[in-house]
Design a protein around this motif. Sequence first.
Motif, PDB file in Angstrom:
ATOM      1  N   UNK A  65       0.840  -1.209   0.000  1.00 30.43           N
ATOM      2  CA  UNK A  65       0.000   0.000   0.000  1.00 30.43           C
ATOM      3  C   UNK A  65       0.872   1.256   0.000  1.00 30.43           C
ATOM      4  N   UNK A  66       1.961   1.212   0.766  1.00 29.17           N
ATOM      5  CA  UNK A  66       2.876   2.351   0.820  1.00 29.17           C
ATOM      6  C   UNK A  66       3.547   2.572  -0.541  1.00 29.17           C
ATOM      7  N   UNK A  67       3.962   1.491  -1.188  1.00 21.92           N
ATOM      8  CA  UNK A  67       4.612   1.616  -2.494  1.00 21.92           C
ATOM      9  C   UNK A  67       3.633   2.111  -3.558  1.00 21.92           C
ATOM     10  N   UNK A  68       2.370   1.727  -3.439  1.00 25.14           N
ATOM     11  CA  UNK A  68       1.377   2.226  -4.391  1.00 25.14           C
ATOM     12  C   UNK A  68       1.243   3.737  -4.303  1.00 25.14           C
ATOM     13  N   UNK A  69       1.300   4.261  -3.088  1.00 31.05           N
ATOM     14  CA  UNK A  69       1.225   5.715  -2.932  1.00 31.05           C
ATOM     15  C   UNK A  69       2.427   6.393  -3.593  1.00 31.05           C
ATOM     16  N   UNK A  70       3.622   5.786  -3.454  1.00 26.38           N
ATOM     17  CA  UNK A  70       4.812   6.377  -4.060  1.00 26.38           C
ATOM     18  C   UNK A  70       4.755   6.270  -5.583  1.00 26.38           C
ATOM     19  N   UNK A  71       4.249   5.144  -6.097  1.00 26.09           N
ATOM     20  CA  UNK A  71       4.146   4.993  -7.561  1.00 26.09           C
ATOM     21  C   UNK A  71       3.161   6.007  -8.141  1.00 26.09           C
ATOM     22  N   UNK A  72       2.146   6.353  -7.354  1.00 28.43           N
ATOM     23  CA  UNK A  72       1.143   7.292  -7.854  1.00 28.43           C
ATOM     24  C   UNK A  72       1.758   8.658  -8.149  1.00 28.43           C
TER      25      UNK A  72
END
Length: 602
Positions: A8-15
């Motif tokens: 979930x944290x990495x998804x925020x960074x990819x966004x």
Amino acid sequence: MREDELDALLRELRAVKTDHQAVEAKRAAKALPDSTHETLSAFANSEGGTLILGVDERSGEFVVTGVVSARQTQSDLQSLCALMEPPLRATIDLVDHSDGTVVVARIPAVPRSQRPCHLASLPAEDGSFVRVGDGDQRLTADEVRSMLAASGTADHSAIAAPAGSELDQRAVDGFLSVVRSLSSRNNSLDDAALLRRWRVVDDQGEPSLAGALTVGESPQSRCAAARVTYRVLPRTTDPVGTRHSGRHLEGTVGELLDDAVALLRADLGQVQAVREGEVVDVPPVPLEAIREYVSNALVHRSLAPHLRDRHVLIEVSEDAVVIASPGNLFTSTDPELLGLSPISGVRNLTLVRISEQLRSPRGARIVENQTSGIEAADRACHIEGTMPALFIDRPDSFQVLVPRGVMDTRVAHTAVGGGLGSHPADLTRLLTVATRLDELRTVYPELGAVVFDAALAARSLAPCTIETASARLSDLEAAGALRRLTARRRPVWAPVPVLPNNVGATTMPSKRTRDRVPDLIAAIVAAPDGVLTPRQIGDALGLTSPTSRNRWITRARDKGLIRPTSDNPFDPTIAYKVTSAGVHILDRAHPSASRRPRPTGR
């Protein structure tokens, strides 16, 4: 941390395709990167953060690559944290991800009284960093000195004023009259003794810095702190080459306060707002709030030796009033609780005590609501429908950004539809504040450090508790209007973007940065007379920020898609019509809108 939490944290960074204020990812396949101590220092000197080792952040994909010797890397990171000054007590986890083992460290912020944090083997001037956006920025020597000065308890306002400083006897007599009325014990002291007791003068009878700044005779001739720099910045629609208008204010604290508020009152003007069903003219920022923040800047600024020659700066733009005072926030003050709890300590005790007994030349108190002034300002903003002030604490300055304008909650109301529950006014206001904060970040990048959390929500609903604000935020999250971010050390929310489609409807855009020019043209065509003012265009696009609104107007105008009704860019009645080229663009982007009657453009 669990694997799903890491994902979930990495998804925020990819966004956003980059690290940000609270998260740093490093590949670190076989060893700690040489820059690791810089990131530890930066997080510790800011608001803390999360360091992820074993993730390739290049190209913004944030691919899990894993760490070869995870336990050794964990041990090395623990050892490095112990080598910081002061030592860091980080929480370091190993996350067994399907693509490799990742080291996740949560770095705490060190107490403000112990900053700057740096690698102990390096001098503070060389090894201290602070988090700025997605990077670690080395502190300058002045910024290090500011942190060290803020961590002390010295009252720099009590020192002797510059040589040659004199007191205004009439102002001194007025001060003495007030303090004698406070207690019968003061009546037993002669004037000289009473002035020494209040540190208006030192033991040798010479004016103190606080005395000169409050009851001095032309203190600006000796003290740079007796000046304010005031600027009005050009609007985005002003012709190229337009420069800001500026001036320098001079005098005692009371004179500076009166003059600054008078200028702001004139330059901010009036906006229209609906009050009890009637349209009335109101200031775009409550003057009570403006006065509170100007007073705070003058009285609570740092007077440390290396900052004593700097002025308070006030800048007025279309979007906000920014009040910047020298020196960062005093160490005894928790920046997260400003406006929510009484301030337990002050930086310039002598200056504050004297100012509390004085009135400005126009008869107003210089210091009001000493323990609850920000709360009173927040309450005024809530009543007037404006956004509360935003605080930016930098190593060598403290900035208060007061957004301009009464907020339009109609877009927020439409976004959540009927899912407002039993507190519709609270929920629409909170969603509007969150959306406006996102808009302001495009104009003021430094607002990247300001988050929409329960504290800001509580201030937006003042008077309100953090617990009540948290419940309102959860309601908005359940309604699908807010999303919770996991990348911060405390719960933070962001608006789920909802933007106007064609005319009247709202849709979820696939990209936050989509082209708004076709929507702008459609809005003008849909107007009864085919003409809209800049404010009406902003309302139609759901943009409360004048800068965001004018950016799209300028883009459409420069492409020849719209034309102004006046050749004078400073004409307050200026509006815009669609040109024939704009009609062609509209036909392609919004076929349904092209069938509506529209005025002829050239």
